[in-house]
Design a protein around this motif. Structure first.
Motif, short mmCIF file in Angstrom:
data_model
loop_
_atom_site.label_atom_id
_atom_site.label_comp_id
_atom_site.label_asym_id
_atom_site.label_seq_id
_atom_site.Cartn_x
_atom_site.Cartn_y
_atom_site.Cartn_z
N THR A 37 44.20 63.84 28.29
CA THR A 37 42.85 64.13 27.96
C THR A 37 42.52 65.45 27.55
OG1 THR A 37 42.30 62.43 29.67
CG2 THR A 37 40.55 63.89 28.92
N ILE A 38 41.94 65.48 26.43
CA ILE A 38 41.55 66.74 25.78
C ILE A 38 40.76 67.62 26.70
CG2 ILE A 38 40.71 67.96 23.79
CD1 ILE A 38 41.76 65.69 21.95
N ALA A 39 40.97 69.04 26.69
CA ALA A 39 40.08 69.62 27.76
C ALA A 39 38.99 70.22 26.74
CB ALA A 39 40.87 71.08 28.04
N GLU A 40 37.59 70.32 27.70
CA GLU A 40 36.34 70.76 26.84
C GLU A 40 36.68 71.74 25.93
OE1 GLU A 40 33.91 69.24 26.56
OE2 GLU A 40 34.04 67.64 27.80
N ALA A 41 37.57 72.86 26.36
CA ALA A 41 37.71 74.00 25.59
C ALA A 41 38.32 73.91 24.28
CB ALA A 41 38.58 74.98 26.32
N LYS A 42 38.85 72.87 24.23
CA LYS A 42 39.89 72.25 22.88
C LYS A 42 39.07 71.15 22.16
CE LYS A 42 43.19 75.15 22.97
NZ LYS A 42 43.55 75.95 21.87
N VAL A 43 37.81 70.76 22.40
CA VAL A 43 37.04 69.74 21.84
C VAL A 43 36.78 70.03 20.26
CG1 VAL A 43 34.99 68.18 22.00
CG2 VAL A 43 36.31 68.40 24.00
N ALA A 44 36.20 71.20 20.42
CA ALA A 44 35.87 71.61 19.09
C ALA A 44 36.99 71.59 18.15
CB ALA A 44 35.19 73.05 18.87
N ASP A 45 38.28 72.02 18.35
CA ASP A 45 39.40 71.76 17.42
C ASP A 45 39.65 70.63 17.16
OD1 ASP A 45 40.02 74.68 17.54
OD2 ASP A 45 41.04 74.64 19.37
N ALA A 46 39.49 69.78 18.28
CA ALA A 46 39.88 68.21 18.18
C ALA A 46 38.92 67.52 17.04
CB ALA A 46 39.89 67.53 19.36
N ASN A 47 37.62 68.01 17.00
CA ASN A 47 36.69 67.42 16.29
C ASN A 47 37.11 67.55 14.73
OD1 ASN A 47 34.88 65.68 17.81
ND2 ASN A 47 33.88 67.46 18.47
N LEU A 48 37.36 69.24 14.64
CA LEU A 48 37.81 69.83 13.33
C LEU A 48 39.10 68.89 12.69
CD1 LEU A 48 37.49 73.63 13.55
CD2 LEU A 48 36.16 72.10 12.06
N ALA A 49 39.93 68.56 13.81
CA ALA A 49 41.22 67.98 13.32
C ALA A 49 40.93 66.41 12.81
CB ALA A 49 42.35 67.78 14.47
N ILE A 50 40.12 65.63 13.73
CA ILE A 50 39.83 64.39 13.29
C ILE A 50 39.11 64.25 12.04
CG2 ILE A 50 38.09 62.46 13.94
CD1 ILE A 50 38.73 63.43 17.06
N ASP A 51 37.84 65.30 11.96
CA ASP A 51 37.09 65.31 10.69
C ASP A 51 38.02 65.53 9.27
OD1 ASP A 51 34.78 64.94 12.05
OD2 ASP A 51 34.07 66.79 11.82
N THR A 52 38.89 66.38 9.55
CA THR A 52 39.71 66.75 8.42
C THR A 52 40.80 65.68 7.85
OG1 THR A 52 39.59 68.97 9.10
CG2 THR A 52 41.11 68.70 7.10
N LEU A 53 41.33 65.29 9.01
CA LEU A 53 42.35 64.04 8.87
C LEU A 53 41.78 62.71 8.39
CD1 LEU A 53 44.53 64.35 12.25
CD2 LEU A 53 45.40 64.85 9.74
N CYS A 54 40.68 62.79 8.72
CA CYS A 54 39.89 61.47 8.18
C CYS A 54 39.56 61.68 6.58
CB CYS A 54 38.48 61.10 8.73
SG CYS A 54 38.82 60.30 10.64
N GLN A 55 39.23 62.83 6.18
CA GLN A 55 39.19 63.33 4.84
C GLN A 55 40.26 62.97 4.13
OE1 GLN A 55 37.03 67.08 3.70
NE2 GLN A 55 36.50 67.16 5.98
N ALA A 56 41.45 63.26 4.54
CA ALA A 56 42.62 63.03 4.05
C ALA A 56 42.72 61.54 4.09
CB ALA A 56 43.94 63.72 4.85
N ALA A 57 42.34 60.79 4.81
CA ALA A 57 42.58 59.28 4.76
C ALA A 57 41.75 58.62 3.64
CB ALA A 57 42.21 58.59 6.09
N VAL A 58 40.71 59.27 3.42
CA VAL A 58 39.66 58.46 2.39
C VAL A 58 39.72 59.03 1.07
CG1 VAL A 58 37.84 57.97 4.28
CG2 VAL A 58 37.69 60.10 2.74
N SER A 59 40.75 59.86 0.79
CA SER A 59 40.72 60.59 -0.59
C SER A 59 41.65 59.83 -1.53
CB SER A 59 41.46 62.23 -0.31
OG SER A 59 40.45 62.88 0.07
#
Length: 342
Positions: free
Chosen positions: A224-246
């Motif tokens: 489970t991702i720690a709360e301190a790393k949730v912001a990094d996780a959200n950036l990773a998810i959003d950016t990877l999804c941009q890669a997926a839809v391009s």
């Protein structure tokens, strides 16, 4: 020896007489043909001599068998015909057999390097496709090596130049947390190229998404991702999804991998595994509407992967998440269903 015309004599004077002699002796140097037009004259099919000097080129006049020269910048038309072996390599590349294509393309790249300064030359075409092969194979060290040895990159234009600039970033793809700053700087620089296409943009987002994901410790991704790393996780998810839809329908190797990585991060987000356990007895619309956003995103992405992008997938997490999918429009009237035609 055959008589030379004035152009041939001039070429001999600057040190190119050896080329003509090699041709006359039947030298086996790689030769290509070109379609050229001088000063609005009659277009000619010519056989290029495997030697060039900047924008200057040399050829054997097939009627007189004399060596002549010209300058691309002074031609009304100059087009190098694709050699048969490069055409075969291109077919292999487009067929998706990247291992075989890279071998063929590498051979062509070396074989025709004498023409590398001329526009549309076979070496540059082969090198560009070879680079794309390595990116789509996700062999990042190979990409880095091919970028470093790329023939005459300063002469690249338009989409080929954009691909080269993007490849410089892709050669640095890494799961090292310390790579983020370099990747971000490279992505920002590459995005400035106006000729970058959507697929190449998606590759940049993939590199950036990997760099953001690398900020999350592996143990947290497996648990489970720690709360301190949730912001990094959200950036990773959003950016990877941009890669997926391009990319849609072509060059899907990186987008598919991006989707799988995004699901893995979503699955590790706080509360997602716990809600999956609660929903195991059966998902319905009420449970769906009360589910955490990350759970719903994970399910929706897993459902797309299983039913659209990678139907052959055997991943247990993807299959489990996809099983929770709920059609929220089922049983509802379609928008405008009661509208009457005028």
């Amino acid at each position: 020896m055959k008589a030379y015309n004035i152009v041939a004599l001039a070429l001999a004077a600057i040190g190119f007489v050896g080329i003509a002699v090699a041709q006359e002796k039947g030298g086996n140097a790689a030769q290509v043909k070109a379609y050229v037009q001088f000063d609005k004259g009659k277009p000619m099919n010519i056989a290029l001599v495997p030697k060039q000097d900047g924008t200057k080129f040399f050829f054997i006049n097939k009627e007189t068998e004399q060596m002549m020269g010209g300058d691309v910048t002074k031609c009304d038309l100059f087009y190098i015909q694709t050699p048969a072996d490069l055409a075969a390599a291109t077919k292999t590349f487009k067929g998706g057999d990247f291992d075989a294509a890279r071998k063929q393309l590498g051979t062509c790249k070396d074989k025709y390097k004498a023409y590398v300064g001329l526009p549309g030359n076979p070496t540059t075409k082969a090198a560009v496709m070879e680079l794309e092969c390595a990116i789509r194979q996700m062999k990042w060290e190979d990409v880095k090596s091919l970028v470093a040895s790329f023939p005459n990159p300063g002469a690249l234009e338009y989409n080929d130049k954009a691909l080269y600039e993007v490849a410089k970033v892709m050669g640095g793809v890494s799961d090292d947390p310390g790579a983020l700053a370099g990747i971000k700087a490279g992505v920002d620089a590459a995005k400035e190229d106006k000729y970058i296409n959507s697929t190449q943009y998606g590759w940049l987002m993939y590199a950036l998404g990997r760099a953001y994901a690398a900020q999350i410790p592996a143990a947290q991704l497996d648990g489970t991702i720690a709360e301190a790393k949730v912001a990094d996780a959200n950036l990773a998810i959003d950016t990877l999804c941009q890669a997926a839809v391009s990319s849609h329908g072509a060059a899907m190797e990186l987008p598919k991998d991006a989707m799988l990585r995004a699901v893995k991060i979503l699955w590790a987000m706080p509360g997602v595994k716990e809600y999956a356990g609660q929903a195991a007895a059966g998902m319905d619309l009420n449970k769906w509407n009360s589910a955490p956003h990350n759970f719903r995103d994970a399910v929706a992405l897993a459902y797309l992967i299983k039913n659209v992008y990678i139907p052959e997938i055997k991943d247990s997490t993807i299959n489990r998440l996809a099983s929770f999918h709920v059609n929220t429009l089922e049983g509802k009237e379609k928008p405008g269903a009661d509208a009457k035609e005028d």
